[in-house]
Design a protein around this motif. Structure first.
Motif, PDB file in Angstrom:
ATOM      1  N   SER A   1       0.873  -1.214  -0.054  1.00 50.04           N
ATOM      2  CA  SER A   1      -0.197  -0.057   0.008  1.00 50.04           C
ATOM      3  C   SER A   1       0.995   1.177   0.098  1.00 50.04           C
ATOM      4  CB  SER A   1      -0.982   0.148   1.162  1.00 50.04           C
ATOM      5  OG  SER A   1      -0.363  -0.038   2.485  1.00 50.04           O
ATOM      6  N   MET A   2       0.334   2.311  -0.456  1.00 50.25           N
ATOM      7  CA  MET A   2       1.371   3.519  -0.701  1.00 50.25           C
ATOM      8  C   MET A   2       0.527   4.625  -0.062  1.00 50.25           C
ATOM      9  SD  MET A   2       3.813   2.215  -2.536  1.00 50.25           S
ATOM     10  CE  MET A   2       4.711   3.930  -2.697  1.00 50.25           C
ATOM     11  N   ARG A   3       1.255   5.514   0.502  1.00 53.46           N
ATOM     12  CA  ARG A   3       0.777   6.622   1.041  1.00 53.46           C
ATOM     13  C   ARG A   3       1.687   7.980   0.923  1.00 53.46           C
ATOM     14  NH1 ARG A   3       0.217   2.164   4.054  1.00 53.46           N
ATOM     15  NH2 ARG A   3      -1.563   1.958   5.634  1.00 53.46           N
ATOM     16  N   TRP A   4       0.856   8.904   1.064  1.00 57.41           N
ATOM     17  CA  TRP A   4       1.517  10.478   1.171  1.00 57.41           C
ATOM     18  C   TRP A   4       1.493  11.022   2.231  1.00 57.41           C
ATOM     19  CZ3 TRP A   4       4.620  12.229  -2.762  1.00 57.41           C
ATOM     20  CH2 TRP A   4       4.482  11.682  -4.119  1.00 57.41           C
ATOM     21  N   TYR A   5       2.310  11.638   2.871  1.00 56.96           N
ATOM     22  CA  TYR A   5       2.510  12.133   3.967  1.00 56.96           C
ATOM     23  C   TYR A   5       2.903  13.609   3.954  1.00 56.96           C
ATOM     24  CZ  TYR A   5       2.200   7.898   7.035  1.00 56.96           C
ATOM     25  OH  TYR A   5       1.794   6.805   7.616  1.00 56.96           O
TER      26      TYR A   5
END
Length: 117
Positions: free
Chosen positions: A32-36
């Motif tokens: 899974s990929m996230r932007w913070y």
């Protein structure tokens, strides 16, 4: 393992930017990929998440309806389309990968987004 963000820059309020995070060295489709994002005055904040197949997405309330996260598993790349940008969106934006079949977590180096007139 590499996560390389790009697409940041200076934009006027109401403008748009598309961030990209090109990855290599791991099985992208199993993460899974996230932007913070983070500013000097605030803790790092989760902005958006997308599941490994792209069928699940999550957004923090402050960006709902303005930001869209999507991924291209053939290109091992995740994107963040940011529209109707506001000065409070100014931050260093980081790409993050979290394994769905492992406990591996990877981070990019960040790309600066500045929203100002």
């Amino acid at each position: 393992v590499r996560l390389v963000e790009s697409g940041g820059g200076l934009v006027q309020p109401g403008g748009s930017l598309r961030l990209s995070c090109a990855t290599s060295g791991f099985t992208f489709s199993s993460y899974s990929m996230r932007w913070y994002r983070q500013t000097p005055a605030k803790e790092r904040e989760l902005v958006a998440t997308i599941g490994n197949t792209g069928s699940m997405t999550f957004y923090v309330d402050s960006v709902k309806g303005r930001f869209t996260i999507f991924r291209d598993n053939a290109k091992n790349t995740v994107y963040l389309q940011m529209n109707s940008l506001k000065p409070q969106d100014t931050a260093l934006y980081y790409c993050n990968a979290q394994g769905t079949l492992s406990y591996n977590v990877y981070w990019g180096q960040g790309t600066q987004v500045t929203v100002s007139s």
